[in-house]
Motif scaffolding. Structure first.
Motif, PDB file in Angstrom:
ATOM      1  N   SER A   6      -9.261  -2.175  17.676  1.00 51.11           N
ATOM      2  CA  SER A   6      -8.308  -1.082  17.506  1.00 51.11           C
ATOM      3  C   SER A   6      -7.931  -0.957  16.036  1.00 51.11           C
ATOM      4  O   SER A   6      -8.191  -1.850  15.222  1.00 51.11           O
ATOM      5  N   ILE A   7      -7.300   0.170  15.704  1.00 52.18           N
ATOM      6  CA  ILE A   7      -6.809   0.392  14.353  1.00 52.18           C
ATOM      7  C   ILE A   7      -5.377  -0.127  14.274  1.00 52.18           C
ATOM      8  O   ILE A   7      -4.491   0.341  14.998  1.00 52.18           O
ATOM      9  N   ASP A   8      -5.149  -1.102  13.411  1.00 50.85           N
ATOM     10  CA  ASP A   8      -3.812  -1.632  13.165  1.00 50.85           C
ATOM     11  C   ASP A   8      -3.296  -1.143  11.822  1.00 50.85           C
ATOM     12  O   ASP A   8      -4.053  -0.590  11.020  1.00 50.85           O
ATOM     13  N   ILE A   9      -2.012  -1.358  11.573  1.00 51.90           N
ATOM     14  CA  ILE A   9      -1.385  -0.838  10.364  1.00 51.90           C
ATOM     15  C   ILE A   9      -0.572  -1.936   9.693  1.00 51.90           C
ATOM     16  O   ILE A   9       0.228  -2.616  10.347  1.00 51.90           O
ATOM     17  N   LYS A  10      -0.799  -2.104   8.384  1.00 51.75           N
ATOM     18  CA  LYS A  10       0.037  -2.975   7.568  1.00 51.75           C
ATOM     19  C   LYS A  10       1.087  -2.131   6.857  1.00 51.75           C
ATOM     20  O   LYS A  10       0.818  -0.980   6.492  1.00 51.75           O
ATOM     21  N   CYS A  11       2.258  -2.715   6.662  1.00 52.09           N
ATOM     22  CA  CYS A  11       3.363  -1.996   6.044  1.00 52.09           C
ATOM     23  C   CYS A  11       3.762  -2.704   4.751  1.00 52.09           C
ATOM     24  O   CYS A  11       4.018  -3.914   4.749  1.00 52.09           O
ATOM     25  N   PHE A  12       3.802  -1.947   3.640  1.00 53.15           N
ATOM     26  CA  PHE A  12       4.160  -2.505   2.339  1.00 53.15           C
ATOM     27  C   PHE A  12       5.421  -1.826   1.816  1.00 53.15           C
ATOM     28  O   PHE A  12       5.508  -0.589   1.788  1.00 53.15           O
ATOM     29  N   ASP A  13       6.371  -2.631   1.386  1.00 57.91           N
ATOM     30  CA  ASP A  13       7.636  -2.136   0.849  1.00 57.91           C
ATOM     31  C   ASP A  13       7.425  -1.686  -0.597  1.00 57.91           C
ATOM     32  O   ASP A  13       7.064  -2.487  -1.470  1.00 57.91           O
ATOM     33  N   ARG A  14       7.637  -0.423  -0.873  1.00 59.22           N
ATOM     34  CA  ARG A  14       7.424   0.113  -2.218  1.00 59.22           C
ATOM     35  C   ARG A  14       8.388  -0.476  -3.236  1.00 59.22           C
ATOM     36  O   ARG A  14       8.166  -0.380  -4.443  1.00 59.22           O
ATOM     37  N   GLN A  15       9.463  -1.062  -2.789  1.00 59.24           N
ATOM     38  CA  GLN A  15      10.437  -1.662  -3.700  1.00 59.24           C
ATOM     39  C   GLN A  15      10.109  -3.119  -4.033  1.00 59.24           C
ATOM     40  O   GLN A  15      10.798  -3.758  -4.822  1.00 59.24           O
ATOM     41  N   ASP A  16       9.060  -3.651  -3.436  1.00 59.45           N
ATOM     42  CA  ASP A  16       8.632  -5.021  -3.695  1.00 59.45           C
ATOM     43  C   ASP A  16       7.837  -5.044  -4.995  1.00 59.45           C
ATOM     44  O   ASP A  16       6.710  -4.547  -5.068  1.00 59.45           O
ATOM     45  N   THR A  17       8.409  -5.622  -6.043  1.00 53.86           N
ATOM     46  CA  THR A  17       7.778  -5.595  -7.363  1.00 53.86           C
ATOM     47  C   THR A  17       6.560  -6.507  -7.464  1.00 53.86           C
ATOM     48  O   THR A  17       5.817  -6.438  -8.452  1.00 53.86           O
ATOM     49  N   SER A  18       6.329  -7.359  -6.466  1.00 62.35           N
ATOM     50  CA  SER A  18       5.140  -8.214  -6.486  1.00 62.35           C
ATOM     51  C   SER A  18       3.894  -7.473  -6.022  1.00 62.35           C
ATOM     52  O   SER A  18       2.780  -7.994  -6.141  1.00 62.35           O
ATOM     53  N   ILE A  19       4.061  -6.255  -5.510  1.00 64.72           N
ATOM     54  CA  ILE A  19       2.948  -5.474  -4.979  1.00 64.72           C
ATOM     55  C   ILE A  19       2.551  -4.396  -5.983  1.00 64.72           C
ATOM     56  O   ILE A  19       3.423  -3.703  -6.549  1.00 64.72           O
ATOM     57  N   ASP A  20       1.266  -4.230  -6.196  1.00 72.66           N
ATOM     58  CA  ASP A  20       0.737  -3.254  -7.155  1.00 72.66           C
ATOM     59  C   ASP A  20       0.369  -1.970  -6.418  1.00 72.66           C
ATOM     60  O   ASP A  20      -0.568  -1.948  -5.616  1.00 72.66           O
ATOM     61  N   PHE A  21       1.120  -0.898  -6.707  1.00 70.10           N
ATOM     62  CA  PHE A  21       0.855   0.412  -6.112  1.00 70.10           C
ATOM     63  C   PHE A  21       0.287   1.398  -7.131  1.00 70.10           C
ATOM     64  O   PHE A  21       0.295   2.605  -6.894  1.00 70.10           O
ATOM     65  N   SER A  22      -0.203   0.913  -8.264  1.00 67.54           N
ATOM     66  CA  SER A  22      -0.559   1.798  -9.377  1.00 67.54           C
ATOM     67  C   SER A  22      -1.757   2.693  -9.090  1.00 67.54           C
ATOM     68  O   SER A  22      -1.882   3.773  -9.672  1.00 67.54           O
ATOM     69  N   ASP A  23      -2.674   2.263  -8.222  1.00 71.57           N
ATOM     70  CA  ASP A  23      -3.867   3.037  -7.875  1.00 71.57           C
ATOM     71  C   ASP A  23      -3.650   3.667  -6.502  1.00 71.57           C
ATOM     72  O   ASP A  23      -3.405   2.952  -5.533  1.00 71.57           O
ATOM     73  N   CYS A  24      -3.757   4.989  -6.411  1.00 70.53           N
ATOM     74  CA  CYS A  24      -3.507   5.672  -5.141  1.00 70.53           C
ATOM     75  C   CYS A  24      -4.513   5.278  -4.065  1.00 70.53           C
ATOM     76  O   CYS A  24      -4.253   5.476  -2.872  1.00 70.53           O
ATOM     77  N   ARG A  25      -5.653   4.695  -4.465  1.00 66.25           N
ATOM     78  CA  ARG A  25      -6.698   4.341  -3.511  1.00 66.25           C
ATOM     79  C   ARG A  25      -6.556   2.930  -2.967  1.00 66.25           C
ATOM     80  O   ARG A  25      -7.085   2.616  -1.897  1.00 66.25           O
ATOM     81  N   TYR A  56      -6.278  -0.428   9.132  1.00 74.02           N
ATOM     82  CA  TYR A  56      -7.492  -1.244   9.092  1.00 74.02           C
ATOM     83  C   TYR A  56      -7.968  -1.480  10.519  1.00 74.02           C
ATOM     84  O   TYR A  56      -7.189  -1.404  11.479  1.00 74.02           O
ATOM     85  N   PHE A  57      -9.277  -1.757  10.661  1.00 72.88           N
ATOM     86  CA  PHE A  57      -9.861  -2.034  11.967  1.00 72.88           C
ATOM     87  C   PHE A  57      -9.709  -3.512  12.287  1.00 72.88           C
ATOM     88  O   PHE A  57     -10.125  -4.382  11.521  1.00 72.88           O
ATOM     89  N   ASN A  58      -9.109  -3.811  13.430  1.00 73.93           N
ATOM     90  CA  ASN A  58      -8.919  -5.176  13.891  1.00 73.93           C
ATOM     91  C   ASN A  58     -10.031  -5.505  14.881  1.00 73.93           C
ATOM     92  O   ASN A  58     -10.042  -4.998  16.002  1.00 73.93           O
ATOM     93  N   GLU A  59     -10.993  -6.332  14.461  1.00 74.20           N
ATOM     94  CA  GLU A  59     -12.132  -6.638  15.325  1.00 74.20           C
ATOM     95  C   GLU A  59     -11.694  -7.367  16.590  1.00 74.20           C
ATOM     96  O   GLU A  59     -12.284  -7.190  17.659  1.00 74.20           O
ATOM     97  N   ALA A  60     -10.638  -8.165  16.511  1.00 76.80           N
ATOM     98  CA  ALA A  60     -10.199  -8.943  17.669  1.00 76.80           C
ATOM     99  C   ALA A  60      -9.728  -8.054  18.808  1.00 76.80           C
ATOM    100  O   ALA A  60      -9.913  -8.380  19.989  1.00 76.80           O
TER     101      ALA A  60
END
Length: 353
Positions: free
Chosen positions: A71-90, A64-68
């Motif tokens: 620059s382009i920053d990156i968030k990291c999501f744990d695929r094993q975290d069941t609280s996160i929805d990864f069902s849509d590839c987009r 994502y673009f960080n206006e502050a």
């Protein structure tokens, strides 16, 4: 359809031809180009989607673009975290309901002498530049007014989906981006000339408590402030365009009215292309419409890609009665189809009010 022919060289542009924005990213698709002619050449503003190279299969990395920091920053999501929805590839949805795009789009430029073989400009990149574009900029439409090219595009961020616009005369320098429609709104397409002394634009509000995504018409005195919004055309229950519709390219002036190519999707999320004809002097009046789509995803490059079963257009060029329609296939490739203008109009079914 006898009036339609796909280019034999399809796909005409693929992701392997695109240089990523940095060595840490990979290009996953080039598609949905805005189209115009410029200095005797066909010009495409191509949507290029990238994502960070995978460093660990357990994690999903989201840019994502960080206006502050600009620059382009990156968030990291744990695929094993069941609280996160990864069902849509987009899209990924975190445990608090926040949505993030899994790829990051910017606009690159390509030109062609013959409309088929394109040279990609290695120095041009229209990239996100403010907080409203934090998740990327997508799906440009280009309309020319005199010497000025008006470019509208979708800007996505945590604040919603806006329609932003810039202008240019040379595709080198651009005006600062401005949001011309409130969120959530996309698929805006401006008519290429004034009608009754006013500018007109088709747009598509995306969120409603009651309605599905339909096409609307707005007017403006100055291209900046839009009003007098009216419903233009609705989805049709039980048909190929039952779930959502949106304008796909700049309306085409014909001696029979305004021809608008539009995309439609049904509940299976397959995207197809149809057309509609509107009155030349009263663009809010629908005259005729495709009963069946004229372009459906039925080749391997249209059926299989980042998103399956998608044909989606943002621009065309009309020459000597033929529409050269440049379209995205499966959110991965750029393709070309040639369409007989009269044949397409003749295929439309008259609408009775």
């Amino acid at each position: 359809m006898t009036f339609l022919a796909r280019e034999e060289k399809n796909p005409i542009i693929v992701s392997g031809q695109i240089r990523p924005s940095s060595e840490d990213f990979e290009v996953i698709g080039v598609f949905n180009p805005g189209v115009t002619t410029f200095r005797g050449k066909t010009l495409l503003l191509m949507r290029v989607a990238e994502r960070p190279k995978c460093r660990d299969e357990r994690y999903l990395y989201v840019p994502y673009f960080n206006e502050a920091t600009s620059s382009i920053d990156i968030k990291c999501f744990d695929r094993q975290d069941t609280s996160i929805d990864f069902s849509d590839c987009r899209v990924v949805v975190d445990g608090e309901g926040n949505r993030y795009l899994t790829s990051f789009s910017s606009l690159l430029l390509a030109t062609s002498e013959n409309g088929v073989d394109f040279e990609i400009d290695p120095t041009f990149r229209m990239a996100p530049s403010n907080k409203y574009e934090a998740y990327g900029i997508e799906d440009a439409r280009i309309v020319r007014f005199g010497d000025t090219y008006f470019i509208s595009y979708t800007a996505a961020s945590q604040y919603g989906i806006c329609t932003a616009a810039v202008t240019t005369e040379d595709f080198v320098t651009f005006s600062p981006p401005v949001n011309i429609m409130c969120p959530d709104n996309k698929d805006i397409s401006l008519f290429p000339e004034k009608i009754g002394g006013k500018y007109y634009a088709i747009h598509r509000p995306s969120c409603s408590e009651f309605a599905k995504p339909n096409m609307w018409l707005a007017q403006s005195e100055n291209l900046a402030f839009w009003g007098d919004h009216k419903l233009l055309m609705s989805v049709r229950e039980g048909m190929w365009d039952s779930a959502r519709i949106g304008a796909s390219s700049v309306p085409i002036r014909t001696d029979r009215g305004w021809l608008v190519i539009y995309h439609g999707a049904d509940e299976s999320c397959a995207y197809r292309l149809g057309a509609a004809l509107f009155d030349g002097d009263a663009p809010e009046k629908l005259i005729a419409r495709s009963r069946e789509p004229f372009l459906v995803p039925d080749t391997p490059y249209e059926r299989n890609g980042f998103v399956k079963n998608v044909v989606f257009a943002c621009g065309s060029v009309v020459e000597e009665g033929t529409i050269r329609l440049y379209y995205g296939a499966a959110d991965k490739y750029i393709c070309l189809a040639r369409i007989g203008l009269d044949g397409l109009i003749d295929s439309l079914e008259e609408v009775h009010s």
